[in-house]
Design an enzyme around this catalytic site. Sequence first.
Site, PDB file in Angstrom:
ATOM      1  N   ARG A 127       0.915  -1.107  -0.079  1.00  0.00           N
ATOM      2  CA  ARG A 127      -0.199  -0.163  -0.113  1.00  0.00           C
ATOM      3  C   ARG A 127       0.941   1.446  -0.401  1.00  0.00           C
ATOM      4  NH1 ARG A 127      -4.744   0.730   4.157  1.00  0.00           N
ATOM      5  NH2 ARG A 127      -3.660   1.038   5.833  1.00  0.00           N
ATOM      6  N   ARG A 168      -0.526  -5.064  14.544  1.00  0.00           N
ATOM      7  CA  ARG A 168      -1.784  -4.742  14.181  1.00  0.00           C
ATOM      8  C   ARG A 168      -2.610  -5.860  13.870  1.00  0.00           C
ATOM      9  NH1 ARG A 168      -0.701  -0.664   8.816  1.00  0.00           N
ATOM     10  NH2 ARG A 168      -2.697  -0.539   9.486  1.00  0.00           N
TER      11      ARG A 168
HETATM   12  P1  AMP Z   1      -6.438   2.535  10.586  1.00  0.00           P
HETATM   13  O1  AMP Z   1      -6.336   4.022   9.426  1.00  0.00           O
HETATM   14  O2  AMP Z   1      -7.957   2.920  11.009  1.00  0.00           O
HETATM   15  O3  AMP Z   1      -5.831   1.497  10.216  1.00  0.00           O
HETATM   16  O4  AMP Z   1      -5.527   2.959  12.047  1.00  0.00           O
HETATM   17  C1  AMP Z   1      -4.137   3.516  12.026  1.00  0.00           C
HETATM   18  C2  AMP Z   1      -3.862   3.623  13.381  1.00  0.00           C
HETATM   19  O5  AMP Z   1      -4.546   4.693  14.652  1.00  0.00           O
HETATM   20  C3  AMP Z   1      -3.646   2.408  14.599  1.00  0.00           C
HETATM   21  O6  AMP Z   1      -3.020   1.324  14.499  1.00  0.00           O
HETATM   22  C4  AMP Z   1      -3.815   2.842  16.168  1.00  0.00           C
HETATM   23  O7  AMP Z   1      -2.556   3.004  16.154  1.00  0.00           O
HETATM   24  C5  AMP Z   1      -5.444   4.400  15.810  1.00  0.00           C
HETATM   25  N1  AMP Z   1      -6.064   3.932  15.892  1.00  0.00           N
HETATM   26  C6  AMP Z   1      -6.962   4.351  15.079  1.00  0.00           C
HETATM   27  N2  AMP Z   1      -8.741   3.618  15.257  1.00  0.00           N
HETATM   28  C7  AMP Z   1      -8.527   3.727  16.694  1.00  0.00           C
HETATM   29  C8  AMP Z   1      -8.754   3.556  17.764  1.00  0.00           C
HETATM   30  N3  AMP Z   1     -10.551   3.113  17.696  1.00  0.00           N
HETATM   31  N4  AMP Z   1      -8.370   2.823  18.951  1.00  0.00           N
HETATM   32  C9  AMP Z   1      -6.968   3.341  19.216  1.00  0.00           C
HETATM   33  N5  AMP Z   1      -5.980   3.327  17.601  1.00  0.00           N
HETATM   34  C10 AMP Z   1      -6.783   3.565  17.304  1.00  0.00           C
END
Ligand code: AMP
Length: 213
Positions: A127, A168
Amino acid sequence: MQVILMGPPGSGKGTQADVLSKKLGLPHLSTGNMLRREIAEKTPLGFKVEEIMGKGLLVPDDVVLEILAKKLASPECSQGYLLDGFPRNVAQAEMLDALLAKTRKKIDAVVNLEVTRDEVVRRLSGRRTCMACGTVTHVSTTASNACFKCGGQLIQRQDDSIESVTTRLDVYEKQTKPLIQYYAQRKLLKNVTAMGTPQEITLRVLSALGLSF
Ligand code: AMP
């Protein structure tokens, strides 16, 4: 209409939320994007979360809830929204239920995007994200280092490195997956196969929501 899009990292939550947002005229609320904006703008909150996010770990619940609650209370969200990346664990789901109860709103559906682990690793490790406009693309479809939309520089997100992707996925298995049962018990869960082209997946999501275009 309040809809949650859930699924492992790389299942296409952001891509689908973007398309649905345009089709349904609802705002796309991505907590990941909100946090990345804080980092880009070098805010105190951004400094606090940068290292945690880079490692692929979850940011503390209260931090995420604070920025999300502000958004949910804004006029732009009065007709509903598409939540992408929140909730990420049962505690956050309970916080969201409590927040919605105060405004007499409820979640209408939870779309669970199902994809294999091998496919997630393939998607995330290839990506590339545009630094200027946030457009997401895959190395297999881009010959150059420039964004096809705005010409901005394409970069690999720090948390798309193979080490962070593994973390992740582990975080997803332990903390986020229990939400499948949480929402199934509440009869809100719609499982959707998230293999295939983005267009095919959109059609499945719309049909799972009882909508067609
Ligand atoms: P994403 O873009 O949804 O893949 O999120 C990227 C990163 O942001 C995640 O790996 C977490 O570190 C943080 N993050 C996003 N949403 C949350 C959430 N609801 N709770 C905790 N960390 C979050």
